[in-house]
Write a protein that holds these residues in place. Sequence first.
Motif, PDB file in Angstrom:
ATOM      1  N   HIS A  63      -4.901   2.609  -8.140  1.00  0.00           N
ATOM      2  CA  HIS A  63      -4.275   2.148  -6.919  1.00  0.00           C
ATOM      3  C   HIS A  63      -2.743   2.257  -6.879  1.00  0.00           C
ATOM      4  O   HIS A  63      -2.108   2.664  -5.729  1.00  0.00           O
ATOM      5  CB  HIS A  63      -4.351   0.407  -6.751  1.00  0.00           C
ATOM      6  N   LEU A  64      -2.057   2.449  -8.043  1.00  0.00           N
ATOM      7  CA  LEU A  64      -0.635   2.810  -8.115  1.00  0.00           C
ATOM      8  C   LEU A  64      -0.536   4.253  -7.707  1.00  0.00           C
ATOM      9  O   LEU A  64       0.307   4.534  -7.077  1.00  0.00           O
ATOM     10  CB  LEU A  64      -0.135   2.389  -9.459  1.00  0.00           C
ATOM     11  N   ASP A  66      -2.531   5.973  -5.912  1.00  0.00           N
ATOM     12  CA  ASP A  66      -2.662   6.046  -4.563  1.00  0.00           C
ATOM     13  C   ASP A  66      -1.726   5.748  -3.493  1.00  0.00           C
ATOM     14  O   ASP A  66      -1.838   6.102  -2.338  1.00  0.00           O
ATOM     15  CB  ASP A  66      -4.264   5.553  -3.987  1.00  0.00           C
ATOM     16  N   ASP A  67      -0.685   5.031  -3.895  1.00  0.00           N
ATOM     17  CA  ASP A  67       0.281   4.592  -3.116  1.00  0.00           C
ATOM     18  C   ASP A  67       1.426   5.508  -3.032  1.00  0.00           C
ATOM     19  O   ASP A  67       1.905   6.067  -4.100  1.00  0.00           O
ATOM     20  CB  ASP A  67       0.813   3.118  -3.592  1.00  0.00           C
ATOM     21  N   ILE A  69       4.449   5.638  -1.876  1.00  0.00           N
ATOM     22  CA  ILE A  69       5.649   4.786  -2.247  1.00  0.00           C
ATOM     23  C   ILE A  69       5.966   5.015  -3.811  1.00  0.00           C
ATOM     24  O   ILE A  69       7.032   5.332  -4.033  1.00  0.00           O
ATOM     25  CB  ILE A  69       5.667   3.580  -1.749  1.00  0.00           C
ATOM     26  N   PHE A  70       4.905   5.151  -4.597  1.00  0.00           N
ATOM     27  CA  PHE A  70       5.047   5.136  -6.102  1.00  0.00           C
ATOM     28  C   PHE A  70       5.559   6.590  -6.239  1.00  0.00           C
ATOM     29  O   PHE A  70       6.754   6.646  -7.040  1.00  0.00           O
ATOM     30  CB  PHE A  70       3.559   4.899  -6.718  1.00  0.00           C
ATOM     31  N   ASP A 247      10.629   1.588   2.822  1.00  0.00           N
ATOM     32  CA  ASP A 247      10.389   1.774   1.333  1.00  0.00           C
ATOM     33  C   ASP A 247      10.647   3.182   0.866  1.00  0.00           C
ATOM     34  O   ASP A 247      10.179   3.463  -0.244  1.00  0.00           O
ATOM     35  CB  ASP A 247       8.877   1.357   1.043  1.00  0.00           C
ATOM     36  N   ARG A 258       8.857  -5.231  -5.136  1.00  0.00           N
ATOM     37  CA  ARG A 258       8.067  -5.045  -3.942  1.00  0.00           C
ATOM     38  C   ARG A 258       6.518  -5.320  -4.004  1.00  0.00           C
ATOM     39  O   ARG A 258       6.115  -6.141  -3.266  1.00  0.00           O
ATOM     40  CB  ARG A 258       8.061  -3.335  -3.523  1.00  0.00           C
ATOM     41  N   TYR A 259       5.979  -5.094  -5.294  1.00  0.00           N
ATOM     42  CA  TYR A 259       4.789  -5.168  -5.302  1.00  0.00           C
ATOM     43  C   TYR A 259       4.598  -7.121  -5.463  1.00  0.00           C
ATOM     44  O   TYR A 259       3.561  -7.498  -5.227  1.00  0.00           O
ATOM     45  CB  TYR A 259       3.965  -4.706  -6.579  1.00  0.00           C
ATOM     46  N   GLN A 264       1.132  -8.778  -5.669  1.00  0.00           N
ATOM     47  CA  GLN A 264       0.426  -7.801  -6.284  1.00  0.00           C
ATOM     48  C   GLN A 264       0.879  -7.494  -7.710  1.00  0.00           C
ATOM     49  O   GLN A 264       1.511  -6.580  -8.068  1.00  0.00           O
ATOM     50  CB  GLN A 264       0.264  -6.213  -5.725  1.00  0.00           C
ATOM     51  N   LEU A 267      -0.143  -4.521 -10.056  1.00  0.00           N
ATOM     52  CA  LEU A 267       0.511  -3.284  -9.535  1.00  0.00           C
ATOM     53  C   LEU A 267       1.900  -3.276 -10.240  1.00  0.00           C
ATOM     54  O   LEU A 267       2.770  -2.370 -10.470  1.00  0.00           O
ATOM     55  CB  LEU A 267       0.473  -2.905  -8.197  1.00  0.00           C
ATOM     56  N   SER A 271       3.511  -0.661 -12.681  1.00  0.00           N
ATOM     57  CA  SER A 271       4.796   0.133 -12.014  1.00  0.00           C
ATOM     58  C   SER A 271       5.881   0.136 -13.126  1.00  0.00           C
ATOM     59  O   SER A 271       6.602   1.099 -13.348  1.00  0.00           O
ATOM     60  CB  SER A 271       5.323  -0.237 -10.753  1.00  0.00           C
TER      61      SER A 271
END
Length: 292
Positions: A63-64, A66-67, A69-70, A247, A258-259, A264, A267, A271
């Motif tokens: 999931h990280l 797929d973001d 922003i990461f 962001d 942020r998470y 979350q 996540l 991170s």
Amino acid sequence: MTTSAAIEAVPGRARPGAARRPSRWEFWGRLMVVPYLLVFLVFVLYPVCYGLWLARHPQSYVHLADDPIFFRSVINTLVFLVVAINLKMLVALLLSGFFVQQRWWIRILAAVFILPWALPSIPTILSVRFMLNPEWGVINSLIFRLTGADGPNWLNDPTLALGFSMLVHIWKSLPFWTLILVAGRLAIPAEQYEAASVDGASKLQKFRFITWPAMRTLYVTSLILSMIWTLGDFNSVYLLTGGGPADLTHVLATLGIRYLRLDQVDLSMASIVVAMPLVLPLVYFMMKRLSK
């Protein structure tokens, strides 16, 4: 008298192989260490282990990844480390040569120079944020008075916002590293510079053949340590831009916050864990240099 009897006859000398009882001072010394061990276990080891446990699921890293922003945060972190840290240490090296001079007005200037580092981060960084406000900030107000035109929205552009975050970081931590390098310069014997002056060496030659060889280990160690600290520092970005706009100015240290705000937690911990490949090599190189 036999050997064993002679050993027993010596006061305070224990028989070889026999268990020695700790003295009273050793007992109290070990007892005094217990509170520090408890603090380390409760406030350091337990949070680290608990964070790793929360980030144990492979799905969290999927999931990280797929973001988007990461990946932007990773790039921002690398830019922060490469640009801000090297620029800060280079300026600190140059300023250390200025503040090492024994003049009364330089001492007064040094006291003023150290204020950004000595003052708390929240009021100092927020004051810079207020100055950059596009409507009533002092910078845009000055631009309007001088030109009659409205100033830009400084923190609404991702490149400008990240650039100002790096400048704030440099401004805030520069005095500390300058003092460290000043101490390194003061440790160099003055006789070496006097002998170089007699031989007709220039200032650049003195720096190349005397100052830099003596300070190289300190400079590299400070550079690596500054990188380690900066990876965990969120003040410069979070207090100035909050990760915005959209962001796009987040670094790994603020991405976890942020998470957390999005509830979350997995996540957030993931991170932080992904920053370990950056931290561990830096720690290894620093310990290797210090062990020489």
